[in-house]
Design a protein around this motif. Structure first.
Motif, PDB file in Angstrom:
ATOM      1  N   THR A  24       0.818  -1.213   0.000  1.00  0.00           N
ATOM      2  CA  THR A  24       0.000   0.000   0.000  1.00  0.00           C
ATOM      3  C   THR A  24       0.853   1.264   0.000  1.00  0.00           C
ATOM      4  O   THR A  24       0.328   2.360  -0.168  1.00  0.00           O
ATOM      5  CB  THR A  24      -0.939   0.030   1.223  1.00  0.00           C
ATOM      6  N   LEU A  25       2.157   1.118   0.177  1.00  0.00           N
ATOM      7  CA  LEU A  25       3.055   2.271   0.120  1.00  0.00           C
ATOM      8  C   LEU A  25       3.307   2.598  -1.344  1.00  0.00           C
ATOM      9  O   LEU A  25       4.243   2.107  -1.964  1.00  0.00           O
ATOM     10  CB  LEU A  25       4.360   1.968   0.849  1.00  0.00           C
ATOM     11  N   LEU A  26       2.464   3.425  -1.889  1.00  0.00           N
ATOM     12  CA  LEU A  26       2.484   3.714  -3.317  1.00  0.00           C
ATOM     13  C   LEU A  26       3.567   4.719  -3.692  1.00  0.00           C
ATOM     14  O   LEU A  26       4.208   4.594  -4.731  1.00  0.00           O
ATOM     15  CB  LEU A  26       1.112   4.260  -3.738  1.00  0.00           C
ATOM     16  N   LEU A  27       3.763   5.738  -2.853  1.00  0.00           N
ATOM     17  CA  LEU A  27       4.698   6.811  -3.173  1.00  0.00           C
ATOM     18  C   LEU A  27       5.936   6.720  -2.298  1.00  0.00           C
ATOM     19  O   LEU A  27       5.846   6.527  -1.084  1.00  0.00           O
ATOM     20  CB  LEU A  27       4.047   8.178  -2.945  1.00  0.00           C
ATOM     21  N   THR A  28       7.089   6.868  -2.915  1.00  0.00           N
ATOM     22  CA  THR A  28       8.336   6.904  -2.170  1.00  0.00           C
ATOM     23  C   THR A  28       8.802   8.345  -2.020  1.00  0.00           C
ATOM     24  O   THR A  28       8.536   9.200  -2.868  1.00  0.00           O
ATOM     25  CB  THR A  28       9.432   6.092  -2.865  1.00  0.00           C
ATOM     26  N   ARG A  29       9.509   8.614  -0.953  1.00  0.00           N
ATOM     27  CA  ARG A  29       9.922   9.981  -0.650  1.00  0.00           C
ATOM     28  C   ARG A  29      10.793  10.589  -1.750  1.00  0.00           C
ATOM     29  O   ARG A  29      10.821  11.813  -1.913  1.00  0.00           O
ATOM     30  CB  ARG A  29      10.653  10.026   0.684  1.00  0.00           C
ATOM     31  N   SER A  30      11.470   9.743  -2.526  1.00  0.00           N
ATOM     32  CA  SER A  30      12.353  10.262  -3.575  1.00  0.00           C
ATOM     33  C   SER A  30      11.590  10.960  -4.694  1.00  0.00           C
ATOM     34  O   SER A  30      12.166  11.765  -5.428  1.00  0.00           O
ATOM     35  CB  SER A  30      13.201   9.133  -4.162  1.00  0.00           C
ATOM     36  N   SER A  31      10.300  10.663  -4.838  1.00  0.00           N
ATOM     37  CA  SER A  31       9.507  11.271  -5.913  1.00  0.00           C
ATOM     38  C   SER A  31       8.540  12.334  -5.403  1.00  0.00           C
ATOM     39  O   SER A  31       7.704  12.821  -6.163  1.00  0.00           O
ATOM     40  CB  SER A  31       8.721  10.186  -6.669  1.00  0.00           C
ATOM     41  N   VAL A  32       8.649  12.705  -4.125  1.00  0.00           N
ATOM     42  CA  VAL A  32       7.707  13.657  -3.520  1.00  0.00           C
ATOM     43  C   VAL A  32       8.456  14.886  -3.033  1.00  0.00           C
ATOM     44  O   VAL A  32       9.480  14.782  -2.346  1.00  0.00           O
ATOM     45  CB  VAL A  32       6.941  12.993  -2.354  1.00  0.00           C
ATOM     46  N   THR A  33       7.926  16.049  -3.365  1.00  0.00           N
ATOM     47  CA  THR A  33       8.536  17.328  -2.993  1.00  0.00           C
ATOM     48  C   THR A  33       7.949  17.899  -1.717  1.00  0.00           C
ATOM     49  O   THR A  33       8.667  18.471  -0.897  1.00  0.00           O
ATOM     50  CB  THR A  33       8.348  18.350  -4.130  1.00  0.00           C
ATOM     51  N   GLY A  34       6.631  17.771  -1.557  1.00  0.00           N
ATOM     52  CA  GLY A  34       5.977  18.347  -0.394  1.00  0.00           C
ATOM     53  C   GLY A  34       4.783  17.529   0.045  1.00  0.00           C
ATOM     54  O   GLY A  34       4.140  16.858  -0.769  1.00  0.00           O
ATOM     55  N   VAL A  35       4.476  17.578   1.341  1.00  0.00           N
ATOM     56  CA  VAL A  35       3.356  16.829   1.934  1.00  0.00           C
ATOM     57  C   VAL A  35       2.445  17.799   2.673  1.00  0.00           C
ATOM     58  O   VAL A  35       2.907  18.601   3.489  1.00  0.00           O
ATOM     59  CB  VAL A  35       3.862  15.745   2.906  1.00  0.00           C
ATOM     60  N   VAL A  36       1.149  17.715   2.381  1.00  0.00           N
ATOM     61  CA  VAL A  36       0.155  18.603   2.980  1.00  0.00           C
ATOM     62  C   VAL A  36      -0.876  17.755   3.713  1.00  0.00           C
ATOM     63  O   VAL A  36      -1.528  16.905   3.107  1.00  0.00           O
ATOM     64  CB  VAL A  36      -0.555  19.441   1.902  1.00  0.00           C
ATOM     65  N   GLU A  37      -1.021  17.959   5.012  1.00  0.00           N
ATOM     66  CA  GLU A  37      -2.081  17.265   5.747  1.00  0.00           C
ATOM     67  C   GLU A  37      -3.395  17.992   5.485  1.00  0.00           C
ATOM     68  O   GLU A  37      -3.529  19.182   5.795  1.00  0.00           O
ATOM     69  CB  GLU A  37      -1.784  17.212   7.236  1.00  0.00           C
TER      70      GLU A  37
END
Length: 288
Positions: free
Chosen positions: A218-231
């Motif tokens: 279920t871990l679809l996205l890895t941190r290497s492809s993500v720039t920012g996280v918004v709750e």
């Protein structure tokens, strides 16, 4: 490793007019609507939007923010054709590149792998080639071992993105993203195809919590492809984000039957908290 958390306004503040913007989700399912609403509150315009279209496309089209749309469809699922998209398209408000669903996916996959194109059978023998005269075909350099025939394919160009917006059920502060519903909706490809990817989520949790009660797959996205996280709790509203919440069908019907200017006046002024409060006020009116 760094903390990538930011507000929706901070994420949208990194976008610019004229960008190619990918928006994840599918139809009216797990769309990053809080981020889309933040775009609508900004001055960003002249966008090339790449999306399996839903109300994200409808809202941006109605607001005049789209210069070109690349899509396979624009639907609200329970309402087959997105009405605000339809109205904008009928008045010729933007350029349209409409392709087969598989071609769209292959374009994202080509971009994710930094390839100029990928060959695909989808689209051959259909009007996709007629309505997209810029598409080309390519002949396989390898003949079939049995027939000796060399096959022709559509050369689907890479859908490179300046930025991507997606919504997840959970994420950690580093940018790892998790979906808990029935389908990933290609959100990983959107992030990998983009120069920058911004992920909203229902809840930010510690990294260890991501696999405490759910499978590693279920871990679809890895941190290497993500720039920012918004709750952004309820940040996919009014689209579904199973299992956290279903689609708000009553509110979706309101959206579909209300002129955009009237809808925007009531629900899109102010920040995301103001939007959620306006929705709650509307719901109380319906319960009277």
């Amino acid at each position: 490793m760094s903390d990538k958390t930011m507000s929706a306004q901070e994420a949208v503040g990194r976008l610019e007019s004229g960008m190619t913007l990918g928006i994840g989700g599918w139809g009216s399912r797990r769309k990053p609507m809080a981020l889309v609403r933040a775009v609508l509150r900004s001055q960003i315009t002249d966008l090339t939007v790449v999306s399996y279209g839903g109300p994200d496309v409808g809202l941006l089209a109605a607001a005049g923010r789209i210069r070109k749309l690349v899509t396979a469809f624009a639907t609200l699922d329970s309402i087959p054709l997105e009405p605000h998209y339809r109205a904008a398209r009928e008045r010729g408000a933007f350029e349209l590149m409409e392709v087969d669903e598989a071609m769209f996916m292959w374009g994202l996959r080509a971009a994710a792998n930094r390839l100029p194109f990928l060959p695909v059978r989808a689209g051959l023998g259909s009007d996709v080639m007629r309505v997209n005269p810029g598409l080309r075909t390519v002949t396989s350099p390898y003949a079939d071992e049995v027939t000796g025939v060399t096959e022709e394919f559509v050369a689907m160009p890479a859908l490179r993105l300046d930025a991507a917006l997606v919504h997840m059920n959970r994420a950690d502060r580093l940018g790892n993203g998790q979906y808990l519903g029935p389908d990933p909706y290609f959100d990983d490809l959107f992030c990998e195809a983009a120069d920058a990817a911004y992920v909203s989520c229902e809840r930010i949790v510690d990294t260890a919590e991501l696999t405490k009660e759910a499978a590693p797959q279920t871990l679809l996205l890895t941190r290497s492809s993500v720039t920012g996280v918004v709750e952004a709790p309820n940040g996919a509203h009014f689209t579904s984000c199973a299992p956290d919440h279903g689609r708000d069908e009553a509110f979706q019907k309101l959206y579909a039957t209300t002129p955009y200017a009237e809808f925007a006046e009531r629900f899109l002024h102010g920040d995301e908290h103001a939007y959620q409060s306006a929705v709650q006020a509307w719901r109380k009116e319906q319960d009277r």
